[in-house]
Design an enzyme around this catalytic site. Structure first.
Site, PDB file in Angstrom:
ATOM      1  N   CYS A  20       0.841  -1.199   0.000  1.00 55.11           N
ATOM      2  CA  CYS A  20       0.000   0.000   0.000  1.00 55.11           C
ATOM      3  C   CYS A  20       0.880   1.255   0.000  1.00 55.11           C
ATOM      4  O   CYS A  20       1.982   1.249   0.535  1.00 55.11           O
ATOM      5  CB  CYS A  20      -0.899  -0.009   1.239  1.00 55.11           C
ATOM      6  SG  CYS A  20      -2.072   1.369   1.273  1.00 55.11           S
ATOM      7  N   ASP A  51       0.383   3.746   1.714  1.00 54.91           N
ATOM      8  CA  ASP A  51       0.329   4.300   3.073  1.00 54.91           C
ATOM      9  C   ASP A  51       1.731   4.669   3.574  1.00 54.91           C
ATOM     10  O   ASP A  51       2.652   3.851   3.526  1.00 54.91           O
ATOM     11  CB  ASP A  51      -0.313   3.263   4.005  1.00 54.91           C
ATOM     12  CG  ASP A  51      -0.672   3.856   5.358  1.00 54.91           C
ATOM     13  OD1 ASP A  51       0.241   4.377   6.035  1.00 54.91           O
ATOM     14  OD2 ASP A  51      -1.846   3.789   5.744  1.00 54.91           O
ATOM     15  N   ARG A 111       2.952   4.842   6.321  1.00 57.41           N
ATOM     16  CA  ARG A 111       3.443   4.113   7.497  1.00 57.41           C
ATOM     17  C   ARG A 111       3.933   2.705   7.179  1.00 57.41           C
ATOM     18  O   ARG A 111       4.229   1.927   8.077  1.00 57.41           O
ATOM     19  CB  ARG A 111       2.320   4.034   8.547  1.00 57.41           C
ATOM     20  CG  ARG A 111       1.849   5.399   9.017  1.00 57.41           C
ATOM     21  CD  ARG A 111       0.510   5.297   9.715  1.00 57.41           C
ATOM     22  NE  ARG A 111      -0.538   4.845   8.783  1.00 57.41           N
ATOM     23  CZ  ARG A 111      -1.806   4.634   9.133  1.00 57.41           C
ATOM     24  NH1 ARG A 111      -2.183   4.816  10.380  1.00 57.41           N
ATOM     25  NH2 ARG A 111      -2.685   4.245   8.242  1.00 57.41           N
ATOM     26  N   HIS A 131      -2.015  -4.232   4.820  1.00 57.87           N
ATOM     27  CA  HIS A 131      -1.743  -3.832   6.207  1.00 57.87           C
ATOM     28  C   HIS A 131      -3.046  -3.585   6.943  1.00 57.87           C
ATOM     29  O   HIS A 131      -4.025  -3.097   6.368  1.00 57.87           O
ATOM     30  CB  HIS A 131      -0.822  -2.602   6.262  1.00 57.87           C
ATOM     31  CG  HIS A 131      -1.449  -1.343   5.778  1.00 57.87           C
ATOM     32  ND1 HIS A 131      -1.889  -0.356   6.635  1.00 57.87           N
ATOM     33  CD2 HIS A 131      -1.735  -0.894   4.535  1.00 57.87           C
ATOM     34  CE1 HIS A 131      -2.397   0.632   5.932  1.00 57.87           C
ATOM     35  NE2 HIS A 131      -2.325   0.339   4.645  1.00 57.87           N
ATOM     36  N   CYS A 164      -5.771  -0.296   7.047  1.00 61.46           N
ATOM     37  CA  CYS A 164      -5.640   0.341   5.726  1.00 61.46           C
ATOM     38  C   CYS A 164      -6.830   1.288   5.463  1.00 61.46           C
ATOM     39  O   CYS A 164      -7.993   0.883   5.543  1.00 61.46           O
ATOM     40  CB  CYS A 164      -5.584  -0.733   4.645  1.00 61.46           C
ATOM     41  SG  CYS A 164      -5.359  -0.055   2.983  1.00 61.46           S
TER      42      CYS A 164
END
Ligand code: CO
Length: 228
Positions: free
Chosen positions: A43, A45, A47, A99, A102
């Protein structure tokens, strides 16, 4: 230049200096070639930093990230990444890493309207629709969210196994394994979703088994709870 951007250049110089002090041959090695054994599809993302999570250096993992780690058969971008990684770089493993937590998956569960990205997330929604009945078993938002994060990673990995790239590679005898994982933002640990496919048939069987196990465990927990 804005202060924020100037800071990035500052950070970059400091990093370059530090790397050259710690390992003078570092950049020289990377310039010569990259020979990653892994392709990471994760992803976007902020993080979920691919290399750090699995402790790999630059040059060791080829990375593709998009919103909610989707692999769809008409996306030339991801298909090109996979083809280049398999045929040219000859990676040994493809890691599809979803993750927990998400935002893309959450948007699907919540029926959020976020604009253009809703069209992209339609692929995650397809996975949700496929398991609508099973997901409705437990009326707990975070449970449904976690399961859909896992189901999505499993299905995107299965999609990779169905591409012409992987099917042709396996026909040629190229040893490449497709895995599905899910990463936890809470403790930094990766869960193995029990997909490690080295053929199209294996992918189909493992997907079936992984999903059956997931919902069997849910049913068992509910039966155990009702006996208390
Ligand atoms: Co995400």
């Amino acid at each position: 230049m804005s202060d924020e951007i100037a800071q990035l250049f500052e950070n970059n110089r400091a990093w370059s200096d530090r790397m050259q002090v710690e390992d003078p041959a570092y950049f020289l090695r990377l310039v010569r070639q990259q020979s990653p054994e892994y392709l990471w599809i994760g992803c976007s993302d902020s993080r979920v930093p691919a290399n750090q999570i699995v402790g790999l250096d630059p040059g060791e993992v080829f990375v593709h990230r998009n919103v909610a780690n989707v692999v769809t058969h008409s996306d030339l971008n991801v298909l090109s990444v996979i083809q280049f990684a398999v045929d040219i770089l000859r990676v040994k493993h493809i890691l599809v890493v979803g993750h927990y937590g998400c935002g893309g998956v959450r948007a699907v569960i919540n029926d959020e309207k976020n604009g253009l990205v809703d069209n992209w997330l339609r692929h995650v929604r397809d996975v949700r629709d496929l398991y609508a009945r099973q997901l409705a078993q437990v009326e707990d938002f975070s449970w449904q969210h976690n399961r859909l994060c896992e189901l999505n990673a499993i299905h995107q990995a299965a999609n990779i196994c169905q591409t012409t790239v992987l099917r042709d590679a396996w026909l040629r005898g190229h040893d490449v394994t497709v895995h599905a994982w899910c990463y936890s933002l809470e403790n930094g640990l990766v869960s193995d979703l029990k997909i490690s496919a080295r053929s199209y048939e294996e992918a189909t069987e493992q997907t079936h088994n992984a999903v059956a196990r997931m919902f069997w465990m849910t049913g068992k927990r509910r039966r155990d709870q009702s006996q208390d």
